[in-house]
Enzyme design. Structure first.
Site, PDB file in Angstrom:
ATOM      1  N   LYS A 200     -45.657  22.719  37.465  1.00 54.30           N
ATOM      2  CA  LYS A 200     -45.989  23.561  38.623  1.00 54.30           C
ATOM      3  C   LYS A 200     -45.894  22.747  39.907  1.00 54.30           C
ATOM      4  CE  LYS A 200     -46.822  27.285  36.463  1.00 54.30           C
ATOM      5  NZ  LYS A 200     -46.136  28.541  36.760  1.00 54.30           N
ATOM      6  N   ASP A 228     -41.651  25.010  38.959  1.00 51.44           N
ATOM      7  CA  ASP A 228     -42.022  26.410  39.191  1.00 51.44           C
ATOM      8  C   ASP A 228     -42.954  26.495  40.394  1.00 51.44           C
ATOM      9  OD1 ASP A 228     -42.806  29.050  39.052  1.00 51.44           O
ATOM     10  OD2 ASP A 228     -43.559  28.953  36.998  1.00 51.44           O
ATOM     11  N   GLU A 254     -38.093  27.631  39.763  1.00 52.57           N
ATOM     12  CA  GLU A 254     -38.491  28.995  39.392  1.00 52.57           C
ATOM     13  C   GLU A 254     -39.283  29.638  40.517  1.00 52.57           C
ATOM     14  OE1 GLU A 254     -40.021  29.111  35.434  1.00 52.57           O
ATOM     15  OE2 GLU A 254     -41.533  30.614  35.937  1.00 52.57           O
ATOM     16  N   GLU A 283     -40.456  36.807  36.205  1.00 57.00           N
ATOM     17  CA  GLU A 283     -41.774  37.209  35.695  1.00 57.00           C
ATOM     18  C   GLU A 283     -42.422  38.267  36.578  1.00 57.00           C
ATOM     19  OE1 GLU A 283     -43.322  33.082  35.830  1.00 57.00           O
ATOM     20  OE2 GLU A 283     -45.054  33.897  36.866  1.00 57.00           O
ATOM     21  N   ASP A 306     -39.653  39.631  31.135  1.00 60.09           N
ATOM     22  CA  ASP A 306     -41.081  39.589  30.814  1.00 60.09           C
ATOM     23  C   ASP A 306     -41.419  40.844  30.007  1.00 60.09           C
ATOM     24  OD1 ASP A 306     -43.961  38.394  32.253  1.00 60.09           O
ATOM     25  OD2 ASP A 306     -43.968  40.337  31.257  1.00 60.09           O
ATOM     26  N   HIS A 333     -39.899  34.618  30.314  1.00 63.43           N
ATOM     27  CA  HIS A 333     -41.239  34.197  30.706  1.00 63.43           C
ATOM     28  C   HIS A 333     -42.184  34.519  29.565  1.00 63.43           C
ATOM     29  CE1 HIS A 333     -45.208  35.240  32.788  1.00 63.43           C
ATOM     30  NE2 HIS A 333     -45.073  33.935  32.916  1.00 63.43           N
TER      31      HIS A 333
HETATM   32  C1  LIG Z   1     -50.565  32.638  36.611  1.00 63.38           C
HETATM   33  C2  LIG Z   1     -49.661  32.254  35.481  1.00 63.38           C
HETATM   34  O1  LIG Z   1     -50.257  31.260  34.710  1.00 63.38           O
HETATM   35  C3  LIG Z   1     -48.296  31.755  35.975  1.00 63.38           C
HETATM   36  O2  LIG Z   1     -48.484  30.541  36.626  1.00 63.38           O
HETATM   37  C4  LIG Z   1     -47.334  31.580  34.822  1.00 63.38           C
HETATM   38  O3  LIG Z   1     -47.070  32.796  34.245  1.00 63.38           O
HETATM   39  C5  LIG Z   1     -46.081  30.848  35.228  1.00 63.38           C
HETATM   40  O4  LIG Z   1     -45.459  31.334  36.353  1.00 63.38           O
HETATM   41  C6  LIG Z   1     -45.094  30.596  34.127  1.00 63.38           C
HETATM   42  O5  LIG Z   1     -43.915  30.550  34.432  1.00 63.38           O
HETATM   43  O6  LIG Z   1     -45.526  30.412  33.001  1.00 63.38           O
HETATM   44 MG   LIG Z   2     -43.385  31.037  36.328  1.00 65.14          MG
END
Ligand SMILES: C[C@H](O)[C@@H](O)[C@@H](O)[C@H](O)C(=O)O
Ligand SMILES: [Mg+2]
Length: 418
Positions: A200, A228, A254, A283, A306, A333
C-alpha cells in the site's frame, strides 16, 4: 431445479479488523471488513448463500437495499430464474423505481451482487453447468458494440486440479503496519513460497520510498512487487509519485486516481508505460459499461474484477469476455471478507473457458477471516486450489455470523463496552 425460493434473510455481519489495521490503505484508514450476508431458503430445504463486501458503517444501508429487492426473488423457482437468467438480472437491475438509485452502481448494485451471488450458490448446489448456459446469463445490453454473444464461448482447458491458479499476497504490507511487522510478515510469506507481493502506498512519499525499498530488498530483484494507492492522487500527482517509486520496479500501480476517471487512467498509463509500469484498477469500477470504456481507452493494463462490486457472476463474465477480446489480463481483486472464496470460481472460469492463459495473470489473496467460512479457500504453494464443495463457497459458519452480527453479536457488545 424445481426448488422454489420461499424466504430471503439478510444480516449485517462485521469484523473489527480496523483495530489491528488489517486492510488499511491510503484512503480507508479504519476498515472493518463486513458483509451483507444473504440466505435463500427453498421449499425443498436446499439453501443458497451469498454476500457483498463493505467496510463497516453503511452495511445497514446495503441490508436495506437487499430487503428492497427481496420481493423480486421470493416466490420464484430456481428453474424460472435460470431458464432466463439474463432476464432475471435485468429485472433486478432495471426495476422501474429502484433503478433510480443506481442504475447498476452504488448500494443497489452491491445489493444486487449479494442476492445474485446467493442465487448462483443455490444453482451450483443443485447441479453443474456448461459454458453456453453460463453465457446465456449475461446482459449484453450496452456492450454489443465491442462484444457479441457469438464470440463469447471459448475453448476449454484443464490443468488447474494439479497446479492451481497463481496468487499474490497483500497481507504483508497494509498501510497501517509498522516496518517491523511488515518485515516479519514478509519473511514468513517468503518461507511459505509467496513470490508476488502488493504494498500500500499513497499517503506519504518518504514513507513509500522507505517501505518499498525494504520490501524490494527482502524479496530480491526477481520476485514481483505491485503498489496500490487506493485512489489517493490527482492525475499529474500520480505520474510524478509513481515515477519516484519506479526504481523499485513495480509491475503495476493500482487505483492511482478516482475510479471513475477513465481518461485520467489513460493518461497515467501512457506516462508510465516507458517506465515499464502498468495501471491496474477495478475493485471500485461499478459496472461492465465502465470496464468497456477503460478497455476501449487503453486506460488499464490489468483488469481487476470484483465478485461483489459487479452484478455477480453474470456481469463478471461479461467483463472477463471483454478483457479477453482486448487481450488485457484479468487479475481479480480479492481479500475483504469472502472475496477470495467467491472470486476463485471466476478466475478458474476465466482460465478454463475464456483466456486459457496464465500470462501476466494472478489472483489476489489476503490472509484474513477464512476460518469463518464452511468451505474456506485452499492455498497451496501460493496457488488457489480449485474448490471441491458444490456451491459458490461463501456460506459462513452460523456461530461466526451470530457472534459478528452488528450491533447485537457478542464481538460488538464487547467492543462497544470498551
Ligand atoms: C479497504 C481494503 O482493504 C482495500 O485496501 C483493499 O481491498 C485493497 O485495495 C486491495 O487491493 O486489496
Ligand atoms: Mg486495491
Amino acid at each position: 431445479m424445481l426448488h422454489k425460493i420461499i424466504n430471503l434473510t439478510v444480516r449485517d455481519v462485521r469484523f473489527p479488523t480496523s483495530v489491528e489495521q488489517h486492510g488499511s490503505d491510503a484512503m480507508h484508514t479504519d476498515p472493518d471488513y463486513s458483509a451483507a450476508y444473504v440466505v435463500l431458503d427453498t421449499d425443498r430445504g436446499l439453501r443458497g448463500f451469498g454476500l457483498t463486501f463493505t467496510l463497516g458503517k453503511g452495511t445497514e444501508i446495503v441490508v436495506c437495499a437487499v430487503e428492497a429487492l427481496a420481493a423480486l426473488v421470493v416466490g420464484k423457482s430456481l428453474q424460472e430464474i435460470v431458464s432466463d437468467f439474463r432476464g432475471f438480472y435485468r429485472l433486478l437491475t432495471s426495476d422501474g423505481q429502484m433503478r433510480w438509485l443506481g442504475p447498476e452502481k452504488g448500494v443497489t448494485h452491491l445489493a444486487t451482487a449479494a442476492v445474485l451471488n446467493a442465487v448462483w450458490d443455490l444453482w451450483a448446489r443443485s447441479e453443474g453447468k456448461d459454458p453456453e448456459q453460463i453465457v446465456s446469463c449475461i446482459d449484453f445490453r450496452y456492450i454489443t458494440d465491442v462484444l457479441t454473444e457469438k464470440e463469447a464461448v471459448g475453448e476449454t482447458e484443464d490443468q488447474m486440479q494439479k497446479e492451481g491458479y497463481p496468487a499474490y499476497t497483500t497481507s504483508c504490507a497494509w498501510l497501517g503496519y509498522p516496518d517491523q511487522q511488515l518485515k516479519q510478515l514478509c519473511t514468513d510469506a517468503l518461507k511459505s513460497g509467496w513470490t508476488k507481493f502488493k504494498v500500500k502506498v499513497g499517503a506519504d512519499l518518504e514513507d513509500d520510498i522507505r517501505r518499498c525499498r525494504l520490501i524490494r530488498q527482502m524479496i530480491g530483484p526477481n520476485n514481483t512487487l505491485m503498489i496500490d494507492a487506493n485512489q489517493r492522487w490527482d492525475v499529474a500527482e500520480a505520474i510524478s509519485w509513481v515515477s519516484r517509486l519506479s526504481e523499485f520496479k513495480p509491475l503495476w500501480i493500482e487505483e492511482p486516481t478516482s475510479p471513475d476517471d477513465i481518461l485520467g487512467h489513460a493518461a497515467i498509463s501512457k506516462a508510465l508505460a516507458p517506465l515499464g509500469i502498468g495501471v491496474a484498477t477495478g475493485e471500485q469500477c461499478h459496472n461492465r459499461v465502465m470496464f468497456k470504456q477503460f478497455l476501449q481507452a487503453s486506460a488499464l493494463q490489468f483488469v481487476q474484477i470484483d465478485s461483489c462490486r459487479l452484478g455477480s457472476v453474470n456481469e463478471n463474465l461479461a467483463v472477463l469476455l471483454m478483457a479477453h477480446k482486448f487481450q488485457v489480463p484479468v487479475c481479480p481483486h480479492a481479500g475483504g471478507v469472502g472475496l477470495c472464496e467467491l472470486v476463485q470460481h471466476l478466475i478458474l472460469f476465466d482460465y478454463i473457458c475464456v483466456s486459457a492463459s496464465l500470462d501476466s495473470r494472478m489472483c489476489e489473496y489476503v490472509d484474513h477471516l477464512h476460518k469463518h467460512f464452511t468451505s474456506p479457500v485452499v492455498i497451496q504453494d501460493a496457488h488457489y486450489m480449485p474448490p471441491k464443495d458444490p456451491g459458490y463457497s461463501c456460506e459462513m459458519l452460523e456461530a461466526s455470523v451470530q457472534k459478528h452480527q452488528y450491533p447485537e453479536g457478542d464481538v460488538w457488545k464487547l467492543h462497544m463496552n470498551k
